[in-house]
Design an enzyme around this catalytic site. Sequence first.
Site, PDB file in Angstrom:
ATOM      1  N   ASN A   1     -11.966 -35.596  54.030  1.00 18.42           N
ATOM      2  CA  ASN A   1     -10.933 -35.932  55.027  1.00 18.42           C
ATOM      3  C   ASN A   1     -10.002 -37.029  54.500  1.00 18.42           C
ATOM      4  O   ASN A   1      -9.112 -37.480  55.216  1.00 18.42           O
ATOM      5  CB  ASN A   1     -11.556 -36.344  56.368  1.00 18.42           C
ATOM      6  CG  ASN A   1     -12.341 -37.634  56.277  1.00 18.42           C
ATOM      7  OD1 ASN A   1     -12.546 -38.172  55.181  1.00 18.42           O
ATOM      8  ND2 ASN A   1     -12.787 -38.151  57.413  1.00 18.42           N
TER       9      ASN A   1
ATOM     10  N   SER B   1     -18.851 -40.059  52.435  1.00 12.99           N
ATOM     11  CA  SER B   1     -19.199 -41.278  53.191  1.00 12.99           C
ATOM     12  C   SER B   1     -18.380 -42.443  52.658  1.00 12.99           C
ATOM     13  O   SER B   1     -18.173 -42.537  51.450  1.00 12.99           O
ATOM     14  CB  SER B   1     -20.681 -41.646  53.029  1.00 12.99           C
ATOM     15  OG  SER B   1     -20.957 -42.843  53.736  1.00 12.99           O
TER      16      SER B   1
ATOM     17  N   TYR C   1     -24.533 -48.324  57.312  1.00 11.68           N
ATOM     18  CA  TYR C   1     -24.651 -47.485  56.111  1.00 11.68           C
ATOM     19  C   TYR C   1     -26.118 -47.194  55.812  1.00 11.68           C
ATOM     20  O   TYR C   1     -26.515 -46.042  55.617  1.00 11.68           O
ATOM     21  CB  TYR C   1     -23.994 -48.212  54.942  1.00 11.68           C
ATOM     22  CG  TYR C   1     -23.923 -47.429  53.658  1.00 11.68           C
ATOM     23  CD1 TYR C   1     -23.147 -46.277  53.557  1.00 11.68           C
ATOM     24  CD2 TYR C   1     -24.625 -47.845  52.523  1.00 11.68           C
ATOM     25  CE1 TYR C   1     -23.066 -45.571  52.369  1.00 11.68           C
ATOM     26  CE2 TYR C   1     -24.548 -47.143  51.328  1.00 11.68           C
ATOM     27  CZ  TYR C   1     -23.772 -46.010  51.253  1.00 11.68           C
ATOM     28  OH  TYR C   1     -23.692 -45.308  50.065  1.00 11.68           O
TER      29      TYR C   1
END
Length: 315
Positions: free
Chosen positions: A36, A79, A149
Amino acid sequence: MSNKKRVLITGGAGFLGSHLTDRFIKEGFQVIVMDNLITGNPDNIGHLFGNDDFTFIEHDVTNFMHVAGDLDYILHFASPASPIDYLEMPIQTLKVGSLGTHKALGLAKAKGATFVLASTSEVYGDPLVHPQKEDYWGNVNPIGDRGVYDEAKRFAEAMTMAYHRYHGVETRIVRIFNTYGTRMRINDGRALPAFMSQALRGDDITVFGDGSQTRSFTYVDDLVEGIYRLAMSDYNEPVNIGNPQEVSILEFAKEIIELTGSSSKVTFQELPNDDPKVRKPDISRAREVLDWEPKYPREEGLQKTLAYFKKAVLG
Ligand code: UDP
């Protein structure tokens, strides 16, 4: 219709994802990159546009993922991955590790693909065991700044093992230690890009805390080799991939000053919350299962990375 094997790489426009994309293309795969672009950069894969074996899909993997045709492998590398990124994007970080991993595993199950999870040395948190072996369960603050995370990746590992055990999906888990090389974002806030940029510009080098905390830095080509071997193996338990050559952050800052021939001075700033005090992989498992070990000592890897930073920082 080509009979080449097909791999989907989520986060394939990022630092590690794009290097993996290159490797799989080189090995004769068709590669579909899904990203993305919130931390990824199309320039990292720009050289592949127009290649028949390459497809790019701009998509947020926390939403339902559709990929037409067969898939042999799915590498889930999407991520935010630097401490300032996940501080700025805590919810996206939690979502991509949890919802995104679930979607990617669902796709792997539907396609009969082998699933490779990008996990992290952060699952060990601020470790009380040194060096870190895969059977160490870690010391993570679930509600700390870094917890978004660490816990997302711990959840991702749990979900991956559940899909393996319950659904019989072929899964691999790589625990990635600090890695560096070309295509890192110069302003991602990590130690190496920060120090390289500061040294090349002649700015002060910002060491957090007293710099006695340690890390073990891996050159990206070594990491990619380890991940490729793991993907091709049949090993389902987590595997540390990292270079055990440990260094204090202050020492590392001095190495970069020397490498760049800079006149920069070190300044000390506040240590971020929950910053791990030590980190060094035990790589006996990778040696045994994958016959892998790093080839590039830090001096050599840093030298190879310098030209990239010179161009990126100084133009
Ligand atoms: N660090 C530092 N100065 C910086 C950036 C990072 O001293 O400008 C320290 C940071 O506190 C940590 C180590 O360098 O102890 C490695 O940080 P990085 O963000 O690269 O990755 P981490 O291993 O913490 O995820």
